[in-house]
Design an enzyme around this catalytic site. Structure first.
Site, short mmCIF file in Angstrom:
data_model
loop_
_atom_site.label_atom_id
_atom_site.label_comp_id
_atom_site.label_asym_id
_atom_site.label_seq_id
_atom_site.Cartn_x
_atom_site.Cartn_y
_atom_site.Cartn_z
N TYR A 272 0.84 -1.21 0.00
CA TYR A 272 0.00 0.00 0.00
C TYR A 272 0.87 1.25 0.00
O TYR A 272 0.63 2.20 -0.77
CB TYR A 272 -0.93 0.01 1.22
CG TYR A 272 -1.67 1.33 1.37
CD1 TYR A 272 -2.75 1.64 0.54
CD2 TYR A 272 -1.26 2.28 2.30
CE1 TYR A 272 -3.41 2.86 0.65
CE2 TYR A 272 -1.91 3.50 2.40
CZ TYR A 272 -2.98 3.78 1.58
OH TYR A 272 -3.61 5.00 1.67
N ARG B 181 1.92 8.23 12.94
CA ARG B 181 1.58 9.45 13.69
C ARG B 181 0.08 9.73 13.66
O ARG B 181 -0.50 10.23 14.63
CB ARG B 181 2.33 10.63 13.09
CG ARG B 181 2.05 11.98 13.75
CD ARG B 181 2.43 13.11 12.82
NE ARG B 181 1.72 13.02 11.57
CZ ARG B 181 2.16 13.53 10.40
NH1 ARG B 181 3.31 14.15 10.37
NH2 ARG B 181 1.44 13.42 9.31
N ARG C 211 -10.71 5.63 8.87
CA ARG C 211 -9.68 5.02 8.03
C ARG C 211 -8.76 4.16 8.88
O ARG C 211 -8.47 4.51 10.02
CB ARG C 211 -8.85 6.10 7.32
CG ARG C 211 -9.64 7.02 6.41
CD ARG C 211 -8.70 7.93 5.62
NE ARG C 211 -7.99 8.86 6.49
CZ ARG C 211 -8.30 10.14 6.64
NH1 ARG C 211 -9.34 10.64 5.99
NH2 ARG C 211 -7.59 10.93 7.43
N PHE D 78 15.61 19.06 -1.43
CA PHE D 78 14.24 18.62 -1.70
C PHE D 78 14.00 17.22 -1.12
O PHE D 78 12.94 16.94 -0.57
CB PHE D 78 14.01 18.62 -3.21
CG PHE D 78 12.65 18.15 -3.65
CD1 PHE D 78 11.58 19.02 -3.69
CD2 PHE D 78 12.45 16.84 -4.05
CE1 PHE D 78 10.33 18.60 -4.12
CE2 PHE D 78 11.21 16.40 -4.47
CZ PHE D 78 10.14 17.28 -4.50
#
Length: 352
Positions: free
Chosen positions: A106, A153, A163, A223
């Site tokens: 997932y 978290r 969910r 980044f």
């Protein structure tokens, strides 16, 4: 820059379709499967979404036009990742994450593919060597580390929204239902479950360090590195912390800004990783069922993080466009978050 920004908007649009519970499954599943094809349909848009980010669907012709203006090498990467992600999202619409293998799968679909796509864009731009885009295992780990951190978290927020992303294989050893972990009488086993998942996530850190050590371009490094140090700081704050089951655990704004300013070279990132895994190590309860595994993975991270460790590194100078890089990193972090308020504060910190 343009390719990364369009990549972000395309995936934000796809994610908005996945998140919109008002779209019937018989409509949503084909949309997810075919979404990549909409990039080549100038007039396609979706005006019936109820999500807060519905503008990206209502204004999709603007996004798809800019997509078609990109070089073909960028288009091919974005379209391919969009296709694979849409298929993966559809697969998990009607099933929950059971095994740890499915948890990895997932997270691959919703975040690992982002890491792979970005890496292919970095290489296609020739800002980075071809190996960065070719080594999909390392790029996948970059995404999995961020996504698992968000899932760990956001336990309580996800529960309130209906969910469930924690793998049943793990939490079922501690409770009959995932929601039971939030009950005060179960707090001790809940924290043990939390610690086991954090230990699982920490196994990606060596891959993260190896990936970052390959990067040559300063803006690309910033980044990529900033969300990763945010993640390790977040895991350190969550480890053995009962508050995960009572509210929001987040790092302070000042801490976030310091991480953004410091994570500009591989040696600095290794030092940050070392600092936070030491923080976790100091909190490991001797009675924790995962304590041995946690100590083992921390030992492997320590070995890679110590000065003079046998890992390729490159010197990076102070970034000329650090503020822009921080903004892009914050956008990347925001995408990989599951609508987390804590993450929105990171983005604000990046803007400032």
């Amino acid at each position: 820059r343009h390719a990364v920004c369009i990549f972000y908007l395309v995936l934000r649009a796809l994610d908005t379709v996945e998140d919109d519970m008002s779209i019937p499954l018989d409509v949503k599943v084909p949309m997810l499967h075919e979404f990549h094809s909409y990039l080549y349909q100038p007039d396609w848009k979706y005006t019936e979404s109820k999500e807060k980010d519905r503008q990206v669907l209502e204004d999709f012709p603007t996004i798809s036009m800019e997509f078609r203006n990109l070089s073909k090498v960028y288009q091919d990467v974005i379209s391919d990742i969009c296709h694979k992600m849409g298929v993966g999202m559809a697969e998990f619409l009607e099933k929950k994450v059971d095994s740890q293998h499915e948890w990895d799968k997932y997270c691959h679909y919703v975040a690992g593919l982002v890491g792979i796509g970005l890496s292919r864009l970095f290489s296609a731009s020739e800002l980075e060597d071809s190996i960065v885009g070719q080594d999909t295992d390392l790029a996948n780990s970059m995404g999995l580390f961020l996504q698992k951190t968000n899932i760990i978290r956001d336990y309580l927020e996800d529960q309130l929204e209906g969910r469930e992303f924690w793998p049943r294989e793990v939490w079922s050893r501690y409770a009959k239902k995932l929601s039971d972990l939030a009950k005060p009488e179960n707090i001790d086993v809940a924290v043990q479950c939390l610690n086991e998942l954090i230990t699982n996530a920490l196994h990606h850190v060596p891959d993260v360090l190896t990936y970052l050590a390959r990067l040559k371009n300063q803006s690309v490094f910033n980044f990529c590195a900033i969300p990763q140090v945010m993640a390790i700081a977040t895991l350190a704050a969550c480890y053995n912390n009962q508050q995960v089951f009572r509210g929001v655990v987040k790092i302070r704004k000042g801490q976030a800004v310091t991480l953004m300013m410091d994570a500009t070279n591989i040696q600095a990132v290794k030092a940050i990783m070392y600092q936070y895994v030491e923080e976790i190590y100091q909190k490991i309860p001797s009675t924790d069922p995962s304590s041995n595994k946690t100590q083992q993975v921390i030992a492997s991270i320590r070995a890679m993080s110590l000065p003079g460790s046998p890992m390729a590194s490159r010197h990076h100078y102070s970034p000329i466009y650090l503020s822009c890089a921080m903004l892009l990193a914050a956008l990347s972090w925001q995408y990989l978050s599951t609508l987390s308020k804590a993450t929105e504060e990171y983005v604000q910190a990046g803007d400032n």
